[in-house]
Design a protein around this motif. Sequence first.
Motif, PDB file in Angstrom:
ATOM      1  N   GLY A   1       0.632  -0.967  -0.237  1.00  0.00           N
ATOM      2  CA  GLY A   1       0.428   0.171   0.000  1.00  0.00           C
ATOM      3  C   GLY A   1       0.928   0.560  -0.268  1.00  0.00           C
ATOM      4  O   GLY A   1       0.248   2.210  -0.007  1.00  0.00           O
ATOM      5  N   GLY A   2       2.060   1.534   0.351  1.00  0.00           N
ATOM      6  CA  GLY A   2       2.972   2.877   0.464  1.00  0.00           C
ATOM      7  C   GLY A   2       3.180   3.213  -0.914  1.00  0.00           C
ATOM      8  O   GLY A   2       2.323   4.653  -0.665  1.00  0.00           O
ATOM      9  N   GLY A   3       2.806   2.867  -2.150  1.00  0.00           N
ATOM     10  CA  GLY A   3       2.487   3.637  -3.578  1.00  0.00           C
ATOM     11  C   GLY A   3       1.704   4.131  -3.054  1.00  0.00           C
ATOM     12  O   GLY A   3       1.506   5.227  -3.985  1.00  0.00           O
ATOM     13  N   ALA A   4       0.226   3.343  -3.243  1.00  0.00           N
ATOM     14  CA  ALA A   4      -1.425   3.872  -3.497  1.00  0.00           C
ATOM     15  C   ALA A   4      -0.692   4.784  -2.598  1.00  0.00           C
ATOM     16  O   ALA A   4      -2.250   5.857  -2.970  1.00  0.00           O
ATOM     17  N   VAL A   5      -0.861   5.271  -1.349  1.00  0.00           N
ATOM     18  CA  VAL A   5      -0.890   5.510  -0.158  1.00  0.00           C
ATOM     19  C   VAL A   5      -0.141   7.229  -0.370  1.00  0.00           C
ATOM     20  O   VAL A   5      -1.051   7.997  -0.964  1.00  0.00           O
ATOM     21  N   GLU A   6       0.945   7.227  -1.669  1.00  0.00           N
ATOM     22  CA  GLU A   6       1.329   8.084  -1.247  1.00  0.00           C
ATOM     23  C   GLU A   6       0.890   8.496  -2.473  1.00  0.00           C
ATOM     24  O   GLU A   6       0.840  10.145  -2.926  1.00  0.00           O
ATOM     25  N   ALA A   7       0.425   8.107  -3.454  1.00  0.00           N
ATOM     26  CA  ALA A   7      -0.011   8.428  -4.597  1.00  0.00           C
ATOM     27  C   ALA A   7      -0.978   8.942  -4.203  1.00  0.00           C
ATOM     28  O   ALA A   7      -2.049  10.573  -4.864  1.00  0.00           O
ATOM     29  N   MET A   8      -2.354   9.006  -3.367  1.00  0.00           N
ATOM     30  CA  MET A   8      -3.293   9.737  -2.422  1.00  0.00           C
ATOM     31  C   MET A   8      -2.591  10.460  -2.301  1.00  0.00           C
ATOM     32  O   MET A   8      -3.757  11.547  -2.133  1.00  0.00           O
ATOM     33  N   VAL A   9      -2.545  10.651  -1.167  1.00  0.00           N
ATOM     34  CA  VAL A   9      -2.159  12.079  -0.238  1.00  0.00           C
ATOM     35  C   VAL A   9      -1.425  12.949  -1.983  1.00  0.00           C
ATOM     36  O   VAL A   9      -1.254  14.117  -1.304  1.00  0.00           O
ATOM     37  N   ASN A  10      -0.609  13.103  -2.723  1.00  0.00           N
ATOM     38  CA  ASN A  10      -0.037  13.350  -3.721  1.00  0.00           C
ATOM     39  C   ASN A  10      -1.417  13.879  -4.504  1.00  0.00           C
ATOM     40  O   ASN A  10      -1.701  15.506  -4.645  1.00  0.00           O
ATOM     41  N   THR A  11      -2.771  13.630  -4.435  1.00  0.00           N
ATOM     42  CA  THR A  11      -3.514  13.687  -5.256  1.00  0.00           C
ATOM     43  C   THR A  11      -4.594  14.454  -4.680  1.00  0.00           C
ATOM     44  O   THR A  11      -5.577  15.602  -4.731  1.00  0.00           O
ATOM     45  N   ILE A  12      -5.068  14.347  -3.402  1.00  0.00           N
ATOM     46  CA  ILE A  12      -5.168  15.596  -1.937  1.00  0.00           C
ATOM     47  C   ILE A  12      -4.914  16.635  -2.045  1.00  0.00           C
ATOM     48  O   ILE A  12      -5.671  17.348  -1.975  1.00  0.00           O
ATOM     49  N   ALA A  13      -2.951  16.716  -1.837  1.00  0.00           N
ATOM     50  CA  ALA A  13      -2.785  17.675  -1.987  1.00  0.00           C
ATOM     51  C   ALA A  13      -3.471  18.680  -2.990  1.00  0.00           C
ATOM     52  O   ALA A  13      -2.519  19.818  -3.119  1.00  0.00           O
ATOM     53  N   ASP A  14      -2.910  18.185  -4.415  1.00  0.00           N
ATOM     54  CA  ASP A  14      -3.374  19.010  -5.855  1.00  0.00           C
ATOM     55  C   ASP A  14      -5.075  19.774  -5.207  1.00  0.00           C
ATOM     56  O   ASP A  14      -5.726  20.675  -6.107  1.00  0.00           O
ATOM     57  N   TYR A  15      -5.860  19.293  -4.934  1.00  0.00           N
ATOM     58  CA  TYR A  15      -6.862  19.539  -3.717  1.00  0.00           C
ATOM     59  C   TYR A  15      -7.028  19.775  -2.609  1.00  0.00           C
ATOM     60  O   TYR A  15      -7.646  19.623  -1.764  1.00  0.00           O
ATOM     61  N   GLN A  16      -7.017  21.278  -2.208  1.00  0.00           N
ATOM     62  CA  GLN A  16      -6.774  21.554  -0.840  1.00  0.00           C
ATOM     63  C   GLN A  16      -8.015  21.313  -0.110  1.00  0.00           C
ATOM     64  O   GLN A  16      -8.023  21.384   1.134  1.00  0.00           O
ATOM     65  N   TRP A  17      -9.061  22.099  -0.726  1.00  0.00           N
ATOM     66  CA  TRP A  17     -10.408  22.159  -0.245  1.00  0.00           C
ATOM     67  C   TRP A  17     -10.558  20.182   0.379  1.00  0.00           C
ATOM     68  O   TRP A  17     -11.161  20.242   1.308  1.00  0.00           O
ATOM     69  N   ILE A  18     -10.192  19.243  -0.376  1.00  0.00           N
ATOM     70  CA  ILE A  18     -10.477  18.061  -0.040  1.00  0.00           C
ATOM     71  C   ILE A  18      -9.893  17.989   1.332  1.00  0.00           C
ATOM     72  O   ILE A  18     -10.485  16.894   1.524  1.00  0.00           O
ATOM     73  N   ALA A  19      -8.457  18.197   1.533  1.00  0.00           N
ATOM     74  CA  ALA A  19      -7.785  17.855   2.298  1.00  0.00           C
ATOM     75  C   ALA A  19      -8.141  18.306   3.111  1.00  0.00           C
ATOM     76  O   ALA A  19      -8.549  18.376   4.540  1.00  0.00           O
ATOM     77  N   ASP A  20      -8.791  20.024   3.597  1.00  0.00           N
ATOM     78  CA  ASP A  20      -9.119  20.501   4.419  1.00  0.00           C
ATOM     79  C   ASP A  20     -10.507  19.802   4.924  1.00  0.00           C
ATOM     80  O   ASP A  20     -11.080  19.525   6.101  1.00  0.00           O
TER      81      ASP A  20
END
Length: 300
Positions: free
Chosen positions: A162-181
């Motif tokens: 899951g390391g790669g998948a989690v890292e990709a998910m984090v990078n995707t969420i970082a591109d949309y700050q409102w989702i992260a918030d």
Amino acid sequence: MIEWWQILLLTLYSAYQILDELTINSSAGSPVFAGFMSGLIMGDLATGLLIGGSLQLMVLGVGTFGGASRIDATSGAVLATAFSVGQGIKPELAVSTIAVPVAALLVYTDILGRFSTTYFAHRIDKHVENFNYKAIERNYLLGAVPWALSRALPVFLALVLGGGAVEAMVNTIADYQWIADGLTLAGKMLPGLGFAILLHYLPVKKNLHYLALGFGLTAMLTTLYGNLQTVSTTLGGIIGESGLKETVFDAAPFKGLPMIGIAIIGAALATLHYKNGQNVTVVEQTTVLSESGEIEDDEI
């Protein structure tokens, strides 16, 4: 990055925690303990305790009865802590995006573990008829294997794959700050949800005075010791700027006192209640139902 030895230790702990919950019950299978152990293994105890504590509060009012399964917040705490530290994810975000989905998904492995143990239960029944005590003991211990695998195997696979998948998910969420918030806010709300579930099932109306007492004491002690901590920090800064040696004020000695005060008061009230209960002579045990349907025959 999660090292191989960390994966091994987290997997072994995941296998043990469910067995502890079913047998010894030393609280090593609780979410907060899982956060502590995972944080210790990952080298970030603060993050582990924050995640474990949040999930512990979330499941305060959730229990299992009979053969019922519940969400596995303990395994969720293990994976959320591991990926939060290893991938640099905010703890609140790890709770909402990793811990909660994992806790929900592992209900299915919990059910699989329960069904698998019936095989050994039937073998024990057979050996009971033959008075084969050695085989009874052996199959009883073998019954722990499905339970351990129901937690250890998913955690191991998630950590390895899951390391790669989690890292990709984090990078995707970082591109949309409102989702992260939004996810961060949801993670912060989960402990409140746990308290709400707990208060729903507790006889709050009957013991409203205790609830009010706890709230008042918490508010007063937090304010009192918070102000003392501010004073000590300020004095420490003044003394530091004057070039004098470090003093006791630099350590902010009042920081941990609010919870200590609450614990002392709680212990005192619990002791008082216990001593009062010792003076009560129970003449006859009857099952009494309150208006909310709660069984009160075990109350003193």
